[in-house]
Scaffold this motif. Structure first.
Motif, mmCIF file in Angstrom:
data_model
loop_
_atom_site.group_PDB
_atom_site.id
_atom_site.type_symbol
_atom_site.label_atom_id
_atom_site.label_comp_id
_atom_site.label_asym_id
_atom_site.label_seq_id
_atom_site.Cartn_x
_atom_site.Cartn_y
_atom_site.Cartn_z
ATOM 1 N N GLY A 110 0.782 -1.237 0.000
ATOM 2 C CA GLY A 110 0.000 0.000 0.000
ATOM 3 C C GLY A 110 0.808 1.279 0.000
ATOM 4 N N VAL A 111 2.131 1.197 -0.186
ATOM 5 C CA VAL A 111 2.947 2.410 -0.156
ATOM 6 C C VAL A 111 2.774 3.251 -1.415
ATOM 7 N N MET A 112 2.337 2.622 -2.515
ATOM 8 C CA MET A 112 2.242 3.327 -3.788
ATOM 9 C C MET A 112 0.800 3.353 -4.306
ATOM 10 N N PRO A 113 0.040 4.397 -3.992
ATOM 11 C CA PRO A 113 -1.311 4.505 -4.557
ATOM 12 C C PRO A 113 -1.243 4.794 -6.053
ATOM 13 N N MET A 114 -2.261 4.355 -6.782
ATOM 14 C CA MET A 114 -2.322 4.568 -8.225
ATOM 15 C C MET A 114 -3.638 5.249 -8.606
ATOM 16 N N SER A 115 -3.559 6.124 -9.621
ATOM 17 C CA SER A 115 -4.771 6.785 -10.113
ATOM 18 C C SER A 115 -4.883 6.714 -11.639
ATOM 19 N N ILE A 116 -3.902 6.095 -12.314
ATOM 20 C CA ILE A 116 -3.923 6.087 -13.780
ATOM 21 C C ILE A 116 -5.171 5.393 -14.318
ATOM 22 N N HIS A 117 -5.636 4.366 -13.613
ATOM 23 C CA HIS A 117 -6.835 3.649 -14.051
ATOM 24 C C HIS A 117 -8.080 4.540 -13.982
ATOM 25 N N ARG A 118 -8.000 5.587 -13.160
ATOM 26 C CA ARG A 118 -9.138 6.487 -12.971
ATOM 27 C C ARG A 118 -8.979 7.793 -13.759
ATOM 28 N N LEU A 119 -7.749 8.335 -13.800
ATOM 29 C CA LEU A 119 -7.528 9.655 -14.375
ATOM 30 C C LEU A 119 -6.659 9.662 -15.625
ATOM 31 N N GLY A 120 -6.026 8.549 -15.968
ATOM 32 C CA GLY A 120 -5.145 8.521 -17.126
ATOM 33 C C GLY A 120 -3.816 9.182 -16.827
ATOM 34 N N ASN A 121 -3.052 9.467 -17.884
ATOM 35 C CA ASN A 121 -1.733 10.075 -17.761
ATOM 36 C C ASN A 121 -1.817 11.537 -18.168
ATOM 37 N N SER A 122 -1.762 12.408 -17.205
ATOM 38 C CA SER A 122 -1.764 13.854 -17.476
ATOM 39 C C SER A 122 -0.368 14.422 -17.235
ATOM 40 N N SER A 123 0.632 13.623 -17.554
ATOM 41 C CA SER A 123 2.032 13.988 -17.397
ATOM 42 C C SER A 123 2.318 14.247 -15.916
ATOM 43 N N VAL A 124 3.141 15.232 -15.617
ATOM 44 C CA VAL A 124 3.536 15.452 -14.226
ATOM 45 C C VAL A 124 2.348 15.903 -13.366
ATOM 46 N N ALA A 125 1.264 16.337 -13.979
ATOM 47 C CA ALA A 125 0.066 16.710 -13.211
ATOM 48 C C ALA A 125 -0.511 15.513 -12.466
ATOM 49 N N THR A 126 -0.102 14.294 -12.827
ATOM 50 C CA THR A 126 -0.618 13.124 -12.108
ATOM 51 C C THR A 126 -0.185 13.128 -10.648
ATOM 52 N N VAL A 127 0.967 13.718 -10.342
ATOM 53 C CA VAL A 127 1.451 13.720 -8.964
ATOM 54 C C VAL A 127 0.575 14.609 -8.067
ATOM 55 N N PRO A 128 0.354 15.890 -8.412
ATOM 56 C CA PRO A 128 -0.510 16.689 -7.538
ATOM 57 C C PRO A 128 -1.969 16.237 -7.527
ATOM 58 N N THR A 129 -2.472 15.699 -8.642
ATOM 59 C CA THR A 129 -3.861 15.234 -8.614
ATOM 60 C C THR A 129 -3.986 13.969 -7.764
ATOM 61 N N LEU A 130 -2.968 13.109 -7.769
ATOM 62 C CA LEU A 130 -2.962 11.941 -6.894
ATOM 63 C C LEU A 130 -2.910 12.382 -5.430
ATOM 64 N N TYR A 131 -2.091 13.368 -5.145
ATOM 65 C CA TYR A 131 -2.005 13.922 -3.786
ATOM 66 C C TYR A 131 -3.359 14.479 -3.341
ATOM 67 N N ASP A 132 -4.010 15.200 -4.234
ATOM 68 C CA ASP A 132 -5.324 15.775 -3.927
ATOM 69 C C ASP A 132 -6.336 14.673 -3.586
ATOM 70 N N LEU A 133 -6.321 13.584 -4.367
ATOM 71 C CA LEU A 133 -7.220 12.464 -4.079
ATOM 72 C C LEU A 133 -6.959 11.885 -2.693
ATOM 73 N N LEU A 134 -5.684 11.772 -2.334
ATOM 74 C CA LEU A 134 -5.332 11.227 -1.016
ATOM 75 C C LEU A 134 -5.777 12.148 0.107
ATOM 76 N N VAL A 135 -5.475 13.426 -0.037
ATOM 77 C CA VAL A 135 -5.825 14.397 1.002
ATOM 78 C C VAL A 135 -7.335 14.437 1.222
ATOM 79 N N LYS A 136 -8.089 14.283 0.135
ATOM 80 C CA LYS A 136 -9.551 14.320 0.235
ATOM 81 C C LYS A 136 -10.152 12.966 0.614
ATOM 82 N N GLY A 137 -9.312 11.946 0.800
ATOM 83 C CA GLY A 137 -9.799 10.624 1.174
ATOM 84 C C GLY A 137 -10.571 9.917 0.076
#
Length: 197
Positions: A139-166
């Motif tokens: 569980g150390v590496m959450p993934m969002s590509i299956h949900r949001l695709g590849n938006s280049s480096v924007a995947t990092v802050p959007t993944l963080y946002d998903l985590l912060v918002k639970g």
């Protein structure tokens, strides 16, 4: 390609006949950095650019379907070379960053890595932990590509946002948690940040 019912133009940037095509999406992220006396924040960062030798791993090229217009260019990549580049360089940058932060690897709660390819990301995490003669915790590496695709480096802050918002099942962050952010991208550039919530 035109959609008659909506009259919108859809720009096709990837060759549907290319097995190395990327899963593109649109996203953006912004960060506001400020000085504070509170505990936490950015503890260390590491950046490396390899543009001289690896800049052309991404390029424009013709469709692999020879019946397509030869004047149309699609975004192409040397997928295997990018994979090998990422596996070689991202774990080293992450280790340098973590070592500079003074944080023990056992204290890392999550690693938020550029969501380009789940197989590649898992291999990067395995190599990173191997540098410390350890295996990654579950569980150390959450993934969002299956949900949001590849938006280049924007995947990092959007993944963080998903985590912060639970909004990612079985993943959460709380104050005091240590997170590593890591990215690799066109150019080829590598970045890592160690951050305490």
């Amino acid at each position: 390609m035109f959609s008659n019912w909506s009259r919108n133009i859809i720009l096709v940037v990837v060759d549907l006949h290319d097995r190395d095509s990327m899963i593109y999406s649109d996203g953006a992220g912004a960060t506001v950095i400020e000085a504070t006396n509170d505990d936490g924040g950015i503890l260390a960062h590491e950046s490396a650019s390899f543009t001289y030798d690896e800049a052309y791993y991404l390029f424009f090229g013709n469709s692999f379907n020879k019946t397509h217009d030869p004047d149309v260019r699609y975004i192409k990549m040397y997928g295997r070379k990018i994979y090998e580049f990422a596996l070689s360089n991202v774990p080293k940058a992450m280790k340098t960053c973590l070592d500079n932060s003074g944080i023990d690897i056992k204290d890392v709660k999550k690693i938020l890595i550029h969501q380009a390819n789940e197989k590649m990301d898992e291999a990067i995490i395995q190599r990173f932990y191997k540098l410390y003669k350890q295996t990654p915790p579950e569980g150390v590496m959450p993934m969002s590509i299956h949900r949001l695709g590849n938006s280049s480096v924007a995947t990092v802050p959007t993944l963080y946002d998903l985590l912060v918002k639970g909004e990612l099942e079985n993943h959460s962050l709380t104050k005091g948690d240590v997170v590593i952010f890591a990215s690799v991208g066109a150019g080829m550039n590598v970045n890592a940040i160690v951050y305490r919530m």
